[in-house]
Enzyme design. Structure first.
Site, mmCIF file in Angstrom:
data_model
loop_
_atom_site.group_PDB
_atom_site.id
_atom_site.type_symbol
_atom_site.label_atom_id
_atom_site.label_comp_id
_atom_site.label_asym_id
_atom_site.label_seq_id
_atom_site.Cartn_x
_atom_site.Cartn_y
_atom_site.Cartn_z
ATOM 1 N N PRO A 16 -18.248 44.401 3.962
ATOM 2 C CA PRO A 16 -19.232 43.615 4.713
ATOM 3 C C PRO A 16 -20.629 43.920 4.197
ATOM 4 C CG PRO A 16 -18.432 45.464 6.044
ATOM 5 C CD PRO A 16 -17.661 45.498 4.760
ATOM 6 N N MET A 17 -21.408 42.884 3.911
ATOM 7 C CA MET A 17 -22.801 43.105 3.503
ATOM 8 C C MET A 17 -23.673 42.048 4.169
ATOM 9 S SD MET A 17 -22.714 44.204 -0.510
ATOM 10 C CE MET A 17 -21.493 43.002 -1.004
ATOM 11 N N SER A 18 -24.543 42.531 5.042
ATOM 12 C CA SER A 18 -25.422 41.644 5.781
ATOM 13 C C SER A 18 -26.336 40.877 4.814
ATOM 14 C CB SER A 18 -26.254 42.515 6.732
ATOM 15 O OG SER A 18 -26.971 41.715 7.581
ATOM 16 N N GLN A 70 -16.946 41.722 11.783
ATOM 17 C CA GLN A 70 -17.518 43.033 12.089
ATOM 18 C C GLN A 70 -18.615 42.910 13.144
ATOM 19 O OE1 GLN A 70 -20.457 45.356 9.878
ATOM 20 N NE2 GLN A 70 -18.857 46.863 9.505
ATOM 21 N N CYS A 100 -24.249 51.374 9.934
ATOM 22 C CA CYS A 100 -25.514 50.745 9.514
ATOM 23 C C CYS A 100 -26.670 51.729 9.707
ATOM 24 C CB CYS A 100 -25.764 49.464 10.307
ATOM 25 S SG CYS A 100 -27.322 48.697 9.840
ATOM 26 N N LYS A 139 -15.742 51.317 10.959
ATOM 27 C CA LYS A 139 -16.317 51.656 9.653
ATOM 28 C C LYS A 139 -17.338 52.765 9.868
ATOM 29 C CE LYS A 139 -18.193 49.599 5.409
ATOM 30 N NZ LYS A 139 -19.648 49.787 5.344
ATOM 31 N N GLY A 201 -17.889 52.656 -1.188
ATOM 32 C CA GLY A 201 -19.029 53.373 -1.776
ATOM 33 C C GLY A 201 -18.864 53.599 -3.256
ATOM 34 N N GLY A 223 -18.558 46.596 -2.632
ATOM 35 C CA GLY A 223 -19.770 46.039 -2.050
ATOM 36 C C GLY A 223 -20.703 45.550 -3.129
ATOM 37 N N ARG A 224 -21.716 46.362 -3.443
ATOM 38 C CA ARG A 224 -22.772 45.918 -4.362
ATOM 39 C C ARG A 224 -22.256 45.474 -5.722
ATOM 40 N NH1 ARG A 224 -26.157 51.218 -3.295
ATOM 41 N NH2 ARG A 224 -24.005 51.918 -3.069
#
Ligand SMILES: Cc1cc2nc3c(=O)[nH]c(=O)nc-3n(C[C@H](O)[C@H](O)[C@H](O)COP(=O)(O)O)c2cc1C
Length: 315
Positions: A16-18, A70, A100, A139, A201, A223-224
């Site tokens: 999940p990435m806002s 989420q 977060c 998470k 991560g 993620g990134r």
């Protein structure tokens, strides 16, 4: 591996990435092999109050599945009510954000603040579990700071309460996104719980997948490394990176999807979050970025993308 009532061959999930993992991004990543995706974090309180911006986060086409919603909150009651709304909306599971690090979120006792308020964290978990029948995960971060590493004890308490999976991003809130992940926490959590443990991560290559797997991780969140590189999922399955033509077509497709999803004006603004990632490492990237960020019309951006020198695609 099995999680969230689904069977996964590789265990490769989109994190999940806002502001990033909206439906267009999720669909692109699924096309390259992401087996499961999560929404951007959704305010449980916003959902209970049906605020316009929150409700928009629920929009997705039929193919955007399986999808875990989420939520973030510090209020058990809102957690339970929002989870029921999400279940009624057809989501495949609920994940509770306890990681977060953003001030606006932790100052209200949500996100990573729950890592140092385990009583509240467990109350939230129990409230969600009492309202839904779909799978529920949490998470976690490693803890609040280096003097308060609480992931193992909280994972144990959440598992005992009945969650179906633990996701661990093993950095503390103070470490934000930069320090090396405390990978040893995966083995420690795995030792204490008998539900799937999902690692998040710095997972960017097969080598990193193998490393967290050797520590006991059952699945892997990207993620990134997926931003501007959705083909990372294909690479992690042993396939090739995207070449220049594929990259260009992907960028054009992403723009088109964002404009259809948000409308032309908002779509182009959203696209700005991805533009530099798509051209990162290419010789004329910086000039492209500057020109692209001045454009407010999708047609003009399309022709800039067409004219850009994509080189041999090696980045
Ligand atoms: C821009 C951005 C937004 C994020 N938003 C969320 C979020 O909404 N919920 C969440 O649990 N984690 C969020 N994260 C954390 C990621 O899910 C992930 O745990 C973290 O970035 C480490 O993984 P990575 O190195 O693969 O990016 C976010 C990270 C970034 C960079």
């Amino acid at each position: 591996m099995r999680a969230y009532n689904n069977e996964f061959r590789y265990g490769l999930f989109l994190a999940p990435m806002s502001g990033i993992t909206d439906s267009p991004m999720r669909i692109l990543c699924r096309g390259y092999g992401a087996e499961l995706a999560f929404t951007e974090m959704i305010s449980a309180t916003g959902l209970v109050r049906s605020t316009k911006n929150t409700m928009k986060l629920l929009n997705r086409p039929e193919g955007d599945k399986p999808l875990i919603a989420q939520i973030f909150t510090s209020e058990p009651q809102d957690a339970g009510l929002s989870a029921k709304i999400l279940q009624d909306n057809g989501f495949d599971g609920i994940d509770i954000n306890m990681g977060c690090p953003v001030k606006k979120v932790v100052s209200k006792g949500a996100g990573a603040a729950l890592m140092r308020d385990q009583k509240r964290a467990v109350e939230i978990v129990e409230a969600v579990l009492s309202r839904v029948t779909i799978p529920v995960s949490v998470k976690l971060r490693a803890g609040w700071d280096s003097s308060s590493i609480t992931a193992v004890s909280l994972a144990k308490r959440c598992a005992h309460a009945g969650v179906n999976a633990i996701i661990i991003h093993p950095r503390t809130r103070s470490e934000m996104f930069g320090s090396p992940p405390r990978w040893e926490l995966i083995s420690s959590i795995k030792h204490e719980v008998d539900i799937p443990v999902i690692a998040s991560g710095n997972i960017r290559s097969v080598k990193e997948v193998e490393h967290v797997k050797s520590l006991g991780a059952d699945a892997y969140m990207i993620g990134r490394a997926s931003v501007g590189r959705p083909w990372i999922f294909r690479e992690l399955r042993g396939g090739p990176a995207a070449g220049p033509i594929e990259r260009k077509e992907l960028l054009l497709r992403h723009l088109d999807m964002l404009c259809s999803y948000y409308g032309r004006q908002r779509g182009i603004l959203r696209m700005r979050k991805f533009l530099s990632a798509y051209v990162k490492g290419l010789p004329r990237a910086s000039a492209f970025r500057q020109d692209a960020n001045r454009i407010n019309e999708p047609g003009q951006l399309e022709s800039l993308i067409e004219r850009f020198d994509w080189g041999d695609g090696e980045v």
